[in-house]
Design a protein around this motif. Sequence first.
Motif, PDB file in Angstrom:
ATOM      1  N   SER A   1      36.237  30.726  41.506  1.00 16.55           N
ATOM      2  CA  SER A   1      37.076  30.076  42.513  1.00 16.55           C
ATOM      3  C   SER A   1      37.069  30.926  43.779  1.00 16.55           C
ATOM      4  CB  SER A   1      38.526  29.948  42.023  1.00 16.55           C
ATOM      5  OG  SER A   1      38.599  29.271  40.791  1.00 16.55           O
ATOM      6  N   SER A   2      37.273  30.292  44.914  1.00 15.14           N
ATOM      7  CA  SER A   2      37.443  31.052  46.143  1.00 15.14           C
ATOM      8  C   SER A   2      38.913  31.431  46.291  1.00 15.14           C
ATOM      9  CB  SER A   2      37.001  30.231  47.358  1.00 15.14           C
ATOM     10  OG  SER A   2      37.897  29.148  47.580  1.00 15.14           O
ATOM     11  N   ILE A   3      39.151  32.505  47.007  1.00 15.84           N
ATOM     12  CA  ILE A   3      40.526  32.939  47.239  1.00 15.84           C
ATOM     13  C   ILE A   3      41.338  31.819  47.904  1.00 15.84           C
ATOM     14  CG2 ILE A   3      41.930  34.460  48.677  1.00 15.84           C
ATOM     15  CD1 ILE A   3      41.040  35.912  46.314  1.00 15.84           C
ATOM     16  N   GLU A   4      40.683  31.096  48.801  1.00 18.25           N
ATOM     17  CA  GLU A   4      41.372  30.037  49.550  1.00 18.25           C
ATOM     18  C   GLU A   4      41.834  28.899  48.645  1.00 18.25           C
ATOM     19  OE1 GLU A   4      38.525  31.452  50.425  1.00 18.25           O
ATOM     20  OE2 GLU A   4      39.262  32.609  52.129  1.00 18.25           O
ATOM     21  N   GLN A   5      41.196  28.734  47.507  1.00 24.31           N
ATOM     22  CA  GLN A   5      41.572  27.661  46.589  1.00 24.31           C
ATOM     23  C   GLN A   5      42.823  27.981  45.778  1.00 24.31           C
ATOM     24  OE1 GLN A   5      37.737  27.538  44.505  1.00 24.31           O
ATOM     25  NE2 GLN A   5      37.457  25.423  45.189  1.00 24.31           N
TER      26      GLN A   5
ATOM     27  N   LEU B   1      43.153  40.824  34.308  1.00 17.35           N
ATOM     28  CA  LEU B   1      44.605  40.745  34.485  1.00 17.35           C
ATOM     29  C   LEU B   1      45.320  41.355  33.286  1.00 17.35           C
ATOM     30  CD1 LEU B   1      44.912  37.024  35.686  1.00 17.35           C
ATOM     31  CD2 LEU B   1      44.538  39.061  37.086  1.00 17.35           C
ATOM     32  N   GLY B   2      46.393  42.091  33.562  1.00  8.52           N
ATOM     33  CA  GLY B   2      47.254  42.600  32.505  1.00  8.52           C
ATOM     34  C   GLY B   2      46.518  43.505  31.534  1.00  8.52           C
ATOM     35  N   LYS B   3      46.746  43.268  30.247  1.00  5.13           N
ATOM     36  CA  LYS B   3      46.136  44.124  29.214  1.00  5.13           C
ATOM     37  C   LYS B   3      44.619  44.007  29.197  1.00  5.13           C
ATOM     38  CE  LYS B   3      46.674  40.729  25.439  1.00  5.13           C
ATOM     39  NZ  LYS B   3      47.388  40.445  24.168  1.00  5.13           N
ATOM     40  N   TYR B   4      44.077  42.961  29.800  1.00  9.20           N
ATOM     41  CA  TYR B   4      42.619  42.803  29.815  1.00  9.20           C
ATOM     42  C   TYR B   4      41.934  43.777  30.766  1.00  9.20           C
ATOM     43  CZ  TYR B   4      42.567  38.657  26.836  1.00  9.20           C
ATOM     44  OH  TYR B   4      42.675  37.792  25.773  1.00  9.20           O
TER      45      TYR B   4
ATOM     46  N   LYS C   1      44.996  40.446  47.752  1.00 14.44           N
ATOM     47  CA  LYS C   1      45.340  39.039  47.936  1.00 14.44           C
ATOM     48  C   LYS C   1      45.812  38.423  46.622  1.00 14.44           C
ATOM     49  CE  LYS C   1      42.048  38.233  51.747  1.00 14.44           C
ATOM     50  NZ  LYS C   1      42.916  37.609  52.754  1.00 14.44           N
ATOM     51  N   LEU C   2      45.131  38.748  45.522  1.00 15.42           N
ATOM     52  CA  LEU C   2      45.493  38.170  44.226  1.00 15.42           C
ATOM     53  C   LEU C   2      46.844  38.672  43.737  1.00 15.42           C
ATOM     54  CD1 LEU C   2      42.071  38.170  42.324  1.00 15.42           C
ATOM     55  CD2 LEU C   2      43.322  36.196  43.214  1.00 15.42           C
ATOM     56  N   ARG C   3      47.177  39.909  44.035  1.00 15.70           N
ATOM     57  CA  ARG C   3      48.499  40.415  43.655  1.00 15.70           C
ATOM     58  C   ARG C   3      49.609  39.632  44.347  1.00 15.70           C
ATOM     59  NH1 ARG C   3      46.920  46.868  43.672  1.00 15.70           N
ATOM     60  NH2 ARG C   3      46.362  46.978  41.452  1.00 15.70           N
TER      61      ARG C   3
ATOM     62  N   MET D   1      46.009  44.780  37.601  1.00 17.92           N
ATOM     63  CA  MET D   1      44.730  44.069  37.644  1.00 17.92           C
ATOM     64  C   MET D   1      43.675  44.974  38.235  1.00 17.92           C
ATOM     65  SD  MET D   1      45.016  41.340  40.817  1.00 17.92           S
ATOM     66  CE  MET D   1      46.304  40.360  40.103  1.00 17.92           C
ATOM     67  N   GLY D   2      42.426  44.667  37.952  1.00 17.10           N
ATOM     68  CA  GLY D   2      41.320  45.443  38.502  1.00 17.10           C
ATOM     69  C   GLY D   2      40.030  44.658  38.423  1.00 17.10           C
ATOM     70  N   HIS D   3      39.097  44.968  39.324  1.00 17.88           N
ATOM     71  CA  HIS D   3      37.823  44.255  39.324  1.00 17.88           C
ATOM     72  C   HIS D   3      36.781  45.040  38.544  1.00 17.88           C
ATOM     73  CE1 HIS D   3      35.898  46.934  42.249  1.00 17.88           C
ATOM     74  NE2 HIS D   3      36.994  46.878  42.973  1.00 17.88           N
ATOM     75  N   THR D   4      35.667  44.393  38.267  1.00 19.29           N
ATOM     76  CA  THR D   4      34.665  44.975  37.361  1.00 19.29           C
ATOM     77  C   THR D   4      33.317  45.149  38.047  1.00 19.29           C
ATOM     78  OG1 THR D   4      34.085  42.779  36.551  1.00 19.29           O
ATOM     79  CG2 THR D   4      35.783  43.958  35.350  1.00 19.29           C
ATOM     80  N   GLY D   5      33.320  45.829  39.154  1.00 21.37           N
ATOM     81  CA  GLY D   5      32.058  46.058  39.855  1.00 21.37           C
ATOM     82  C   GLY D   5      32.181  45.723  41.321  1.00 21.37           C
TER      83      GLY D   5
END
Length: 286
Positions: free
Chosen positions: A205-209, A50-53, A22-24, A32-36
Amino acid sequence: MSNGFLLIDKPEGISSFDVIRKLRKITGIRKMGHTGTLDPFATGLLIVCLGKYTRLAQFIEAHSKVYQVSASFGSKTDTGDPTGQVTETTELPVALPNISDLINSTLSLQSLAIPAYSAVKINGKRAYQYAREGKEPDIPDREVTIHEFSVDSLSQTGIDYICRVSKGTYIRSLSQWIAAYCGTLGVTTSLRRIAIGGASIDLASSIEQLDQDNWTTAVKPAKEVLQGFSNHQISLDELTDIYHGRSIAVPGDDEYPVMIYNDDSLIAVAERRDGRLYTRINLSHE
């Protein structure tokens, strides 16, 4: 703004990777990637790099995590959560343990079982793949640390608790252990992650926001998300050294990681050794 962190309050019913998809679409950022991972039934804080982070995910994943949990007593499912099939039932506990004793025993835990339905690899194969085939491989317990544990309510039908635990702790297993301590079986019925390290669900934040016009306002800088790590604010001369991969003199105890900032911008992650900082991840080129 292609580098930073998005703190998302994941809703129930979707996977962690569904959030990434959804974020893409919203951001147009592929890297991008999540952390857990949070299971689909779970809700709460998901930190997205996001990105280099994305190169910093390992440090966030290493942080302790805080969960709000509800578990019911008297039954067991194959997954340890409400999405699974009930495999066993038993009587509800007649007498409940002293809450102080329960807390102390939980804080003393050093290992917990790994659920059969988990992504842990056994001989190159995911544990949940064995489970779906009806096989029961030998899965070793995992070392854990329960840093904090408090009980909101405890009754014959279940428990509500809050815990801060080390990386890799399966809350489904913790709930089952608690149920066994109370003399019964248990299922985690509600799981909400409310903090990772110093980052709180209150910042999420929620995805919907989020949409294509406003998502950049939700991006958090490194200093806000990477709280708790040692850091060093560099001078202009040091910035040149870091850019070219040279070490810089910064007295202090040997440690890793040390976050190196230029004002509010994170430009490197370093290791301090013998009073010098040696760059291990250089973000100044990206």
